[in-house]
Motif scaffolding. Structure first.
Motif, short mmCIF file in Angstrom:
data_model
loop_
_atom_site.label_atom_id
_atom_site.label_comp_id
_atom_site.label_asym_id
_atom_site.label_seq_id
_atom_site.Cartn_x
_atom_site.Cartn_y
_atom_site.Cartn_z
N SER A 75 0.84 -1.43 0.41
CA SER A 75 -0.41 0.40 0.12
C SER A 75 0.69 0.95 0.23
O SER A 75 1.60 1.63 1.52
N LEU A 76 0.66 1.46 -1.15
CA LEU A 76 1.83 3.51 -1.11
C LEU A 76 1.01 4.24 -1.47
O LEU A 76 -0.13 4.29 -2.65
N PRO A 77 1.62 5.81 -1.35
CA PRO A 77 0.41 6.85 -1.87
C PRO A 77 0.70 6.82 -3.44
O PRO A 77 1.62 6.06 -3.93
N ILE A 78 -0.98 7.10 -4.60
CA ILE A 78 -0.86 7.28 -5.67
C ILE A 78 0.37 7.48 -6.27
O ILE A 78 1.58 7.36 -7.93
N THR A 79 1.29 8.26 -5.33
CA THR A 79 1.91 9.36 -6.12
C THR A 79 3.59 8.52 -6.47
O THR A 79 4.42 8.81 -7.41
N THR A 107 -16.22 10.50 -17.47
CA THR A 107 -14.67 10.65 -17.83
C THR A 107 -14.04 8.85 -18.15
O THR A 107 -14.09 7.90 -17.46
N THR A 108 -13.55 8.93 -19.14
CA THR A 108 -12.66 7.54 -19.51
C THR A 108 -11.72 7.70 -20.34
O THR A 108 -11.30 8.71 -20.37
N PHE A 109 -10.96 6.92 -19.77
CA PHE A 109 -9.65 7.07 -19.92
C PHE A 109 -9.58 5.64 -21.17
O PHE A 109 -9.78 4.32 -20.82
N GLU A 110 -8.37 6.22 -21.69
CA GLU A 110 -8.63 5.04 -23.04
C GLU A 110 -7.28 4.32 -22.56
O GLU A 110 -5.77 4.96 -23.05
N GLY A 111 -7.18 2.99 -22.83
CA GLY A 111 -6.01 2.06 -22.28
C GLY A 111 -6.21 1.37 -21.19
O GLY A 111 -5.59 2.33 -20.54
N PHE A 112 -5.62 -0.42 -21.26
CA PHE A 112 -5.58 -0.29 -19.35
C PHE A 112 -4.16 -0.20 -19.93
O PHE A 112 -3.23 -1.46 -20.33
N SER A 113 -3.81 0.71 -18.65
CA SER A 113 -2.15 0.55 -17.97
C SER A 113 -1.97 1.33 -17.17
O SER A 113 -3.45 1.55 -16.40
N VAL A 114 -0.95 1.28 -16.59
CA VAL A 114 -0.44 1.37 -15.09
C VAL A 114 -1.42 3.12 -14.33
O VAL A 114 -1.83 4.05 -13.99
N GLU A 115 -0.68 3.52 -16.00
CA GLU A 115 -0.60 5.44 -16.50
C GLU A 115 -1.86 5.61 -15.92
O GLU A 115 -2.78 6.62 -15.24
N ASN A 116 -2.70 5.03 -16.40
CA ASN A 116 -4.80 5.34 -16.13
C ASN A 116 -4.92 5.03 -15.49
O ASN A 116 -5.83 5.58 -14.42
N LEU A 117 -4.69 3.61 -14.74
CA LEU A 117 -5.59 3.57 -13.52
C LEU A 117 -4.65 4.69 -12.38
O LEU A 117 -5.42 5.05 -11.44
N LYS A 118 -3.57 4.67 -12.36
CA LYS A 118 -2.84 6.05 -11.64
C LYS A 118 -3.94 6.94 -11.65
O LYS A 118 -4.40 7.47 -11.03
N GLU A 119 -4.02 7.90 -12.85
CA GLU A 119 -5.10 8.87 -13.24
C GLU A 119 -6.53 8.93 -12.13
O GLU A 119 -6.74 9.70 -11.66
N ALA A 120 -6.72 7.63 -12.57
CA ALA A 120 -7.89 7.69 -12.27
C ALA A 120 -8.38 7.48 -10.75
O ALA A 120 -9.70 7.98 -9.89
N HIS A 121 -7.11 6.41 -10.13
CA HIS A 121 -7.31 6.54 -8.22
C HIS A 121 -6.74 7.84 -7.57
O HIS A 121 -7.98 8.85 -7.00
N LYS A 122 -5.37 8.75 -8.70
CA LYS A 122 -6.23 10.56 -8.10
C LYS A 122 -6.88 11.23 -8.61
O LYS A 122 -7.03 11.81 -7.53
N LEU A 123 -8.06 11.05 -9.56
CA LEU A 123 -9.01 11.74 -9.60
C LEU A 123 -10.18 11.31 -8.26
O LEU A 123 -10.51 12.93 -7.71
N GLN A 124 -10.70 10.18 -8.53
CA GLN A 124 -11.31 9.43 -7.76
C GLN A 124 -10.81 9.91 -5.89
O GLN A 124 -11.44 10.85 -5.00
N GLU A 125 -9.25 10.28 -5.30
CA GLU A 125 -8.74 10.40 -4.37
C GLU A 125 -8.98 11.69 -4.04
O GLU A 125 -9.06 12.05 -3.02
N SER A 126 -9.18 13.18 -4.78
CA SER A 126 -9.67 14.51 -5.18
C SER A 126 -10.75 15.03 -3.95
O SER A 126 -10.88 15.72 -3.61
#
Length: 337
Positions: free
Chosen positions: A9-13, A307-326
């Motif tokens: 369990s780490l910070p999303i950054t 909001t739609t993120f195109e592509g199953f990637s680490v980068e997109n998953l991180k961005e989606a988590h950042k948006l939720q955490e905001s």
């Protein structure tokens, strides 16, 4: 198959807050479906589990989370009776099993519904978890009764979130309740009105704004944001013999004595209860999802995708988590594979 998970369990950054890896495609047995995942959505439960599930150790094999998915049935277990290979499905999964952040996933057919035919995979992926949660709250927890509850009032705390967005719609379309939603920003207030709320009030001035709209108390309160912070206010606002339901939990014990003199009912709602405990009525989630699909197809409900993120990637998953955490996410966020 490709999967994305975490060993700690780490910070999303942090770089390793999510890692991509290869693992074997699982094989379905019993009532399981093997689903080729096409899209999934990210909910608050995702980041909360990521933040807390592996605090004091480092896993050898990454933990795969993710709840909400749309996909195609690739194979079925020997006892499957509700679906066939090739069916398009949507579901919210099971907390106790490997999640949808993977190209393939096993899921019990009793908690799976048919994908709405008129929705894109992204639009459909926005629905299952929040739709089930809101539906169960209205009809399994509040036990809405049209004969006795017509004209009563429902206060939804955090109306612009994923659950609040679909709860407003379900309450307006399937019940005769007066729906009041809380939202503080102009864009979230507008969203709640778009979903169908009769009244939208600022949660920072909740009691005063409710009173200004003619509501000194309400019949039902649905907490989708922070029960601990709202507990005393909810106890004050709920009518005698009213009902409060929460999905958020509390880090401290609640003073239930505040409800005693009014004979108020309090219930938790956890969409995963049926699958986690293999309840006798587990297949109700299959039925609910199919009902939601019908309501989406006939235009009664609309998707809550924003909001739609195109592509199953680490980068997109991180961005989606950042948006939720905001805490500023409106509606639902979906990743299309």
């Amino acid at each position: 198959m490709k999967a994305i998970g975490f060993k700690q369990s780490l910070p999303i950054t942090k770089e390793d807050s999510f890692i991509a890896f290869e693992t074997e495609v699982p094989k379905p047995e019993g009532r399981d479906l093997l689903v080729k995942v096409q899209a999934n959505s990210v909910n608050p439960v995702d980041y909360k589990i990521r933040q807390n599930a592996v605090k004091d150790q480092v896993l050898d094999t990454p933990k795969i989370i993710g709840w909400d998915a749309v996909g195609i049935v690739e194979a079925v277990g020997a006892e499957v009776a509700l679906f066939n290979v090739g069916d398009a499905v949507f579901y919210a999964g099971d907390l106790t099993r490997s999640g949808s952040n993977a190209e393939y996933q096993l899921v019990d057919e009793r908690i799976v519904g048919r994908k709405p035919k008129n929705l894109s995979i992204a639009e459909a992926a926005a629905i299952p978890l929040t739709g089930l949660t809101a539906y169960e709250t209205l009809f399994d927890r509040f036990k809405y009764n049209p004969a006795t509850d017509k004209g009563k009032s429902l206060l939804i705390l955090a109306g612009a979130g994923g659950v609040g967005s679909i709860a407003i719609q379900l309450a307006k379309k399937l019940t005769d309740l007066t729906v009041i939603a809380t939202a503080s920003r102009e864009e979230t207030q507008d969203w709640c009105k778009q979903m169908g709320a009769d009244y939208v009030v600022d949660h920072y001035e909740l009691k005063d704004q409710l009173a200004a709209e003619g509501f000194e108390q309400v019949d039902f309160i649905f907490d989708c944001v922070d029960l601990k912070s709202y507990w005393e206010t909810a106890a004050e606002l709920i009518k005698p013999q009213g009902h409060i339901v929460s999905i958020t939990g509390s880090s401290e014990p609640l003073n239930l004595n505040l409800l005693k003199n009014k004979s108020v009912t309090f219930s938790w709602e956890l969409m995963y209860t049926r699958s986690m405990h293999q309840t006798e009525d587990m297949q109700r989630q299959h039925d609910i999802l199919n009902h939601l699909a019908q309501l989406l197809e006939d235009g009664t409900l609309q998707t809550t995708l924003t909001t739609t993120f195109e592509g199953f990637s680490v980068e997109n998953l991180k961005e989606a988590h950042k948006l939720q955490e905001s805490g500023k996410s409106i509606g639902k966020n979906v990743i299309v594979f």
